[in-house]
Design a protein around this motif. Structure first.
Motif, mmCIF file in Angstrom:
data_model
loop_
_atom_site.group_PDB
_atom_site.id
_atom_site.type_symbol
_atom_site.label_atom_id
_atom_site.label_comp_id
_atom_site.label_asym_id
_atom_site.label_seq_id
_atom_site.Cartn_x
_atom_site.Cartn_y
_atom_site.Cartn_z
ATOM 1 N N VAL A 131 0.839 -1.200 0.000
ATOM 2 C CA VAL A 131 0.000 0.000 0.000
ATOM 3 C C VAL A 131 0.875 1.251 0.000
ATOM 4 O O VAL A 131 0.629 2.200 -0.751
ATOM 5 C CB VAL A 131 -0.948 0.002 1.217
ATOM 6 C CG1 VAL A 131 -1.703 1.321 1.308
ATOM 7 C CG2 VAL A 131 -1.937 -1.158 1.130
ATOM 8 N N LYS A 132 1.915 1.254 0.820
ATOM 9 C CA LYS A 132 2.824 2.401 0.885
ATOM 10 C C LYS A 132 3.491 2.650 -0.455
ATOM 11 O O LYS A 132 3.560 3.786 -0.941
ATOM 12 C CB LYS A 132 3.874 2.141 1.972
ATOM 13 C CG LYS A 132 4.929 3.233 2.134
ATOM 14 C CD LYS A 132 6.158 3.027 1.288
ATOM 15 C CE LYS A 132 6.927 1.781 1.643
ATOM 16 N NZ LYS A 132 8.177 1.657 0.849
ATOM 17 N N THR A 133 3.971 1.576 -1.090
ATOM 18 C CA THR A 133 4.658 1.704 -2.374
ATOM 19 C C THR A 133 3.710 2.195 -3.463
ATOM 20 O O THR A 133 4.077 3.054 -4.278
ATOM 21 C CB THR A 133 5.273 0.349 -2.781
ATOM 22 O OG1 THR A 133 6.175 -0.082 -1.760
ATOM 23 C CG2 THR A 133 6.029 0.468 -4.089
ATOM 24 N N ARG A 134 2.493 1.667 -3.493
ATOM 25 C CA ARG A 134 1.497 2.119 -4.477
ATOM 26 C C ARG A 134 1.192 3.609 -4.278
ATOM 27 O O ARG A 134 1.040 4.359 -5.254
ATOM 28 C CB ARG A 134 0.210 1.302 -4.344
ATOM 29 C CG ARG A 134 0.329 -0.153 -4.789
ATOM 30 C CD ARG A 134 0.221 -0.291 -6.297
ATOM 31 N NE ARG A 134 0.288 -1.689 -6.721
ATOM 32 C CZ ARG A 134 -0.768 -2.428 -7.017
ATOM 33 N NH1 ARG A 134 -1.998 -1.925 -6.919
ATOM 34 N NH2 ARG A 134 -0.616 -3.679 -7.415
ATOM 35 N N MET A 135 1.052 4.031 -3.018
ATOM 36 C CA MET A 135 0.767 5.438 -2.745
ATOM 37 C C MET A 135 1.896 6.341 -3.218
ATOM 38 O O MET A 135 1.663 7.396 -3.804
ATOM 39 C CB MET A 135 0.536 5.648 -1.246
ATOM 40 C CG MET A 135 -0.794 5.150 -0.717
ATOM 41 S SD MET A 135 -0.957 5.464 1.056
ATOM 42 C CE MET A 135 -0.922 7.272 1.080
ATOM 43 N N GLN A 136 3.131 5.943 -2.970
ATOM 44 C CA GLN A 136 4.269 6.752 -3.380
ATOM 45 C C GLN A 136 4.378 6.831 -4.897
ATOM 46 O O GLN A 136 4.753 7.865 -5.453
ATOM 47 C CB GLN A 136 5.558 6.168 -2.793
ATOM 48 C CG GLN A 136 5.674 6.332 -1.289
ATOM 49 C CD GLN A 136 6.940 5.700 -0.736
ATOM 50 O OE1 GLN A 136 7.414 4.689 -1.251
ATOM 51 N NE2 GLN A 136 7.485 6.282 0.309
ATOM 52 N N ALA A 137 4.043 5.736 -5.576
ATOM 53 C CA ALA A 137 4.158 5.699 -7.037
ATOM 54 C C ALA A 137 3.028 6.453 -7.724
ATOM 55 O O ALA A 137 3.231 7.079 -8.768
ATOM 56 C CB ALA A 137 4.183 4.249 -7.513
ATOM 57 N N SER A 138 1.832 6.415 -7.127
ATOM 58 C CA SER A 138 0.666 6.999 -7.797
ATOM 59 C C SER A 138 0.189 8.307 -7.194
ATOM 60 O O SER A 138 -0.529 9.071 -7.835
ATOM 61 C CB SER A 138 -0.502 6.001 -7.755
ATOM 62 O OG SER A 138 -0.959 5.822 -6.423
ATOM 63 N N GLY A 139 0.556 8.576 -5.928
ATOM 64 C CA GLY A 139 0.073 9.774 -5.259
ATOM 65 C C GLY A 139 -1.329 9.625 -4.693
ATOM 66 O O GLY A 139 -1.934 10.604 -4.271
ATOM 67 N N GLY A 140 -1.857 8.409 -4.657
ATOM 68 C CA GLY A 140 -3.203 8.169 -4.163
ATOM 69 C C GLY A 140 -3.297 8.201 -2.648
ATOM 70 O O GLY A 140 -2.295 8.344 -1.943
ATOM 71 N N THR A 141 -4.523 8.053 -2.141
ATOM 72 C CA THR A 141 -4.765 8.039 -0.697
ATOM 73 C C THR A 141 -4.730 6.606 -0.165
ATOM 74 O O THR A 141 -4.761 5.643 -0.942
ATOM 75 C CB THR A 141 -6.139 8.644 -0.374
ATOM 76 O OG1 THR A 141 -7.166 7.829 -0.983
ATOM 77 C CG2 THR A 141 -6.241 10.066 -0.909
ATOM 78 N N ILE A 142 -4.712 6.486 1.153
ATOM 79 C CA ILE A 142 -4.693 5.148 1.757
ATOM 80 C C ILE A 142 -5.955 4.380 1.390
ATOM 81 O O ILE A 142 -5.903 3.250 0.893
ATOM 82 C CB ILE A 142 -4.574 5.241 3.297
ATOM 83 C CG1 ILE A 142 -3.249 5.865 3.695
ATOM 84 C CG2 ILE A 142 -4.692 3.844 3.916
ATOM 85 C CD1 ILE A 142 -3.086 6.026 5.192
ATOM 86 N N GLY A 143 -7.111 5.015 1.654
ATOM 87 C CA GLY A 143 -8.379 4.355 1.392
ATOM 88 C C GLY A 143 -8.556 3.987 -0.068
ATOM 89 O O GLY A 143 -8.988 2.874 -0.400
#
Length: 287
Positions: free
Chosen positions: A35-47
């Motif tokens: 989840v952390k890696t996806r957020m850093q790569a895409s700029g998305g939110t946790i939810g």
């Protein structure tokens, strides 16, 4: 008859204990890191990230790249975690040197972290690509094959500079704060250094400070390692940092702080508690 005193493990014994402890802990923390890696790569939110993974890829996809994570823990973490105590003792900052300056503990952490990061970098790259891969048709073997085809062996060392920086900062903070906190806890509570409560409290404190110091380099590392195998988006650490700040401001370097902390706190706690338990069962003195 006197009880046998615990002995200090040698370098290989300590590294083996560190690798096993880390491989055990990663089973539980890998989904948080995805989840952390996806957020850093895409700029998305946790939810949004969690719901997107669940909807489009399924629950098991939270463990994408786990084989590479095992490789990383058994190489990189076996050095940064397992070699810490022998290197610290070699520098003269062990338990039998209570008056040694605290910075020697941080130096031991930085040295073992930096060396370990070079050894584990190929697994880190593959793990990052696997975690950000949303194409169900691309297998783990396919990711490795594509990297070899497009960039050769050098591709597996993309981001190695920032990985070394990150590892030095992370392990210096993690092991240094853990070690110093253990001393403080034993002095203020009367608990022994080998008490599980001492290890738990010290590991939790270390997890927070790790997140604060490591988040920026972790963000840049993810972006460098997540570049397409057939393209180069950034010309190294500085260029990536400049573009990241230009796009999202300085605070964007701490994007994903909560999931990073949510990963670091339990990961540090699980790793350090597990290695302390292994040390105890093997008759070794603890960290």
């Amino acid at each position: 008859m006197s009880l046998q005193q615990p002995r200090k493990p040698n370098l290989l014994e300590s590294m083996a204990c560190g690798g096993l402890a880390a491989a055990f802990a990663v089973n539980f923390t890998h989904p948080i890191e995805l989840v952390k890696t996806r957020m850093q790569a895409s700029g998305g939110t946790i939810g949004g990230t969690i719901s997107g993974v669940m909807k489009n890829e399924g629950v098991l996809s939270f463990w994408k790249g786990l084989p590479f994570a095992y490789g990383r823990e058994l190489s990189y973490t076996s050095v940064k975690l397992g070699a810490y105590a022998p290197v610290r003792n070699l520098l003269g900052a062990g338990e039998d040197s209570p008056d040694a300056p605290f910075y020697l503990k941080f130096l031991a952490g930085a040295l073992t972290g930096g060396v370990g990061s070079v050894i584990g970098n190929p697994f880190d790259v593959c793990k990052t690509l696997a975690q950000t891969n949303t194409d169900k048709g691309t297998s783990l073997i396919g990711l490795v094959s594509n990297m070899m085809r497009d960039q050769g062996i050098a591709g597996f060392y993309r981001g190695v500079e920032v990985n070394i920086i990150r590892a030095c900062i992370l392990n210096a903070t993690k092991m240094g704060v853990y070690d110093v906190t253990k001393g403080y806890v034993t002095e203020t509570t009367g608990w022994s250094r080998k008490d599980i409560k001492t290890s738990f409290a010290s590991a939790f404190v270390a997890g927070f400070f790790m997140t604060v110091t490591v988040a920026p380099s972790d963000m840049i590392r993810t972006k460098l390692m997540n570049q397409p195998t057939d393209a180069k988006l950034y010309n190294g650490f500085v260029d990536c940092a400049q573009k990241t700040v230009a796009e999202g401001g300085v605070l964007s370097l701490w994007r994903g702080f909560i999931p990073i902390w949510a990963r670091f706190a339990p990961q540090a706690t699980l790793q350090l508690l597990t290695i302390e338990v292994i040390y105890n069962n093997m008759g070794f003195s603890g960290i």
